[in-house]
Design a protein around this motif. Structure first.
Motif, mmCIF file in Angstrom:
data_model
loop_
_atom_site.group_PDB
_atom_site.id
_atom_site.type_symbol
_atom_site.label_atom_id
_atom_site.label_comp_id
_atom_site.label_asym_id
_atom_site.label_seq_id
_atom_site.Cartn_x
_atom_site.Cartn_y
_atom_site.Cartn_z
ATOM 1 N N GLN A 8 0.806 -1.225 0.000
ATOM 2 C CA GLN A 8 0.000 0.000 0.000
ATOM 3 C C GLN A 8 0.839 1.275 0.000
ATOM 4 O OE1 GLN A 8 -2.585 -0.643 3.417
ATOM 5 N NE2 GLN A 8 -4.180 -1.489 2.086
ATOM 6 N N GLN A 13 -4.309 -3.727 -8.792
ATOM 7 C CA GLN A 13 -4.908 -2.800 -7.836
ATOM 8 C C GLN A 13 -6.014 -3.525 -7.071
ATOM 9 O OE1 GLN A 13 -5.530 1.215 -9.402
ATOM 10 N NE2 GLN A 13 -7.472 1.310 -8.303
ATOM 11 N N GLU A 14 -6.139 -3.241 -5.814
ATOM 12 C CA GLU A 14 -7.037 -3.990 -4.926
ATOM 13 C C GLU A 14 -8.481 -4.071 -5.410
ATOM 14 O OE1 GLU A 14 -5.261 -3.409 -0.479
ATOM 15 O OE2 GLU A 14 -5.922 -1.585 -1.524
ATOM 16 N N ASP A 15 -8.963 -3.035 -6.077
ATOM 17 C CA ASP A 15 -10.361 -3.031 -6.506
ATOM 18 C C ASP A 15 -10.549 -3.472 -7.960
ATOM 19 O OD1 ASP A 15 -9.073 -0.857 -7.570
ATOM 20 O OD2 ASP A 15 -10.723 0.547 -7.248
ATOM 21 N N LYS A 16 -9.517 -4.083 -8.549
ATOM 22 C CA LYS A 16 -9.599 -4.543 -9.940
ATOM 23 C C LYS A 16 -9.642 -6.061 -9.995
ATOM 24 C CE LYS A 16 -9.089 -0.329 -11.540
ATOM 25 N NZ LYS A 16 -10.155 0.395 -12.276
ATOM 26 N N GLU A 17 -10.175 -6.579 -11.107
ATOM 27 C CA GLU A 17 -10.234 -8.021 -11.312
ATOM 28 C C GLU A 17 -9.839 -8.354 -12.747
ATOM 29 O OE1 GLU A 17 -14.002 -9.630 -10.375
ATOM 30 O OE2 GLU A 17 -13.902 -9.158 -8.235
ATOM 31 N N LEU A 47 -1.028 -7.528 -4.727
ATOM 32 C CA LEU A 47 -2.103 -6.545 -4.697
ATOM 33 C C LEU A 47 -1.535 -5.204 -4.265
ATOM 34 C CD1 LEU A 47 -5.094 -8.467 -3.035
ATOM 35 C CD2 LEU A 47 -4.653 -8.088 -5.471
ATOM 36 N N SER A 101 -2.311 -0.748 -3.688
ATOM 37 C CA SER A 101 -3.300 0.307 -3.472
ATOM 38 C C SER A 101 -3.429 1.173 -4.718
ATOM 39 C CB SER A 101 -2.868 1.182 -2.295
ATOM 40 O OG SER A 101 -1.658 1.859 -2.619
ATOM 41 N N LYS A 102 -4.471 1.977 -4.774
ATOM 42 C CA LYS A 102 -4.663 2.899 -5.891
ATOM 43 C C LYS A 102 -3.504 3.882 -5.967
ATOM 44 C CE LYS A 102 -7.909 6.243 -7.850
ATOM 45 N NZ LYS A 102 -9.199 6.961 -7.674
ATOM 46 N N SER A 158 -0.656 2.201 -7.655
ATOM 47 C CA SER A 158 -1.001 2.055 -9.064
ATOM 48 C C SER A 158 -0.716 3.346 -9.826
ATOM 49 C CB SER A 158 -2.478 1.675 -9.199
ATOM 50 O OG SER A 158 -2.849 1.532 -10.545
ATOM 51 N N GLY A 179 -4.782 -0.123 -13.537
ATOM 52 C CA GLY A 179 -4.720 -0.877 -12.290
ATOM 53 C C GLY A 179 -4.293 -2.324 -12.439
#
Length: 252
Positions: free
Chosen positions: A5, A53-57, A73, A75-76, A79, A90
């Motif tokens: 992060q 990035q944590e919120d990407k898949e 993983l 953080s934004k 990224s 991301g």
């Protein structure tokens, strides 16, 4: 799975440094960004590390096929720190530089770049060469770095599909001539209209610097030099556009 992060993390510092040619050359690695490029890279077995990035898949199923590749993983903030774009996707990966080899028995269509420097043009030319069925792209001395982020982004994954070499352009031209492959240059003077040349199964085309064009030494090695007529008031065509016109004409 490792989670990072902070932009001060040592790994993050190394990823950031991969934006420089010096560090890419030192490590033999480079950074790609975006799911499309990553999925193309997976086909080559050259991916060393995936960074998400944590919120990407990623697309369903990638993890099943690539469980052996480390995933980190981030953080934004991280990224945005390592990305070369204003709006990061991301999804990143560290890849090892490609190890390809020219085979004059298997390869019959060549494109050589003489001092082309703009990264966007280089990437677009590689993508166009891929679409036109070129086998080998050779980046001569003075041409920009294949692994520049803008080149990679413009090529849209095509650098994974082609045999791409670098080195002394004249030496490559001499090898091509020794293998009796028709060799064409591009020039404004002492050249023929490209439409007078019949398409062929085997050819090599040399395109040059955006301003200076192909060097006189390189043009001295070609069988014929080609030009594209300008019907309007523009002084010239962008090198990537001109390359596309010529490649699609030459290909049989």
């Amino acid at each position: 799975m490792e989670v990072i992060q902070s932009t001060k993390n040592e790994k993050v510092k190394l990823w950031k440094k991969l934006r420089t040619k010096k560090f890419r050359d030192q490590t033999g690695t480079y950074l790609i960004e975006g799911e499309h490029l990553l999925l193309e890279a997976f086909k080559t077995n050259e991916v060393l590390e995936v960074i998400i990035q944590e919120d990407k898949e990623l697309s369903t199923g990638w993890a099943i096929n690539h469980q052996e590749i480390p995933v980190v993983l981030i953080s934004k903030e991280v990224s945005e720190h390592i990305s070369d774009t204003k709006t990061p996707q991301g999804i990143f990966a560290v890849c090892k530089k490609r190890n390809t080899k020219v085979d004059f028995v298997q390869h019959s269509r060549f494109l050589l770049l003489d001092g082309v420097q703009d990264p966007g043009n280089i990437g677009t030319i590689i993508r166009t060469a891929d679409a036109a069925g070129v086998d080998v792209v050779i980046l001569g001395e003075g041409t920009g770095d294949l692994y520049n982020p803008k080149v990679i982004r413009s090529a849209q994954g095509s650098h994974f599909h082609l045999t791409i070499e670098t080195g002394d352009l004249i030496e490559w031209l001499e090898q091509i001539k020794q293998n009796e492959i028709p060799l064409f240059g591009t020039a404004l003077e002492g050249a023929v209209d490209f439409k007078t040349i019949m398409p062929t199964e085997s050819f090599a085309l040399v395109v040059g610097n955006e301003g200076a064009g192909v060097s006189k030494e390189a043009l001295g090695k070609t069988e014929k030099n080609l030009y594209i007529p300008i019907y309007g008031q523009s002084e010239s065509l962008n090198v990537s556009i001109a390359t596309g016109i010529l490649l699609y004409h030459l290909r049989k």
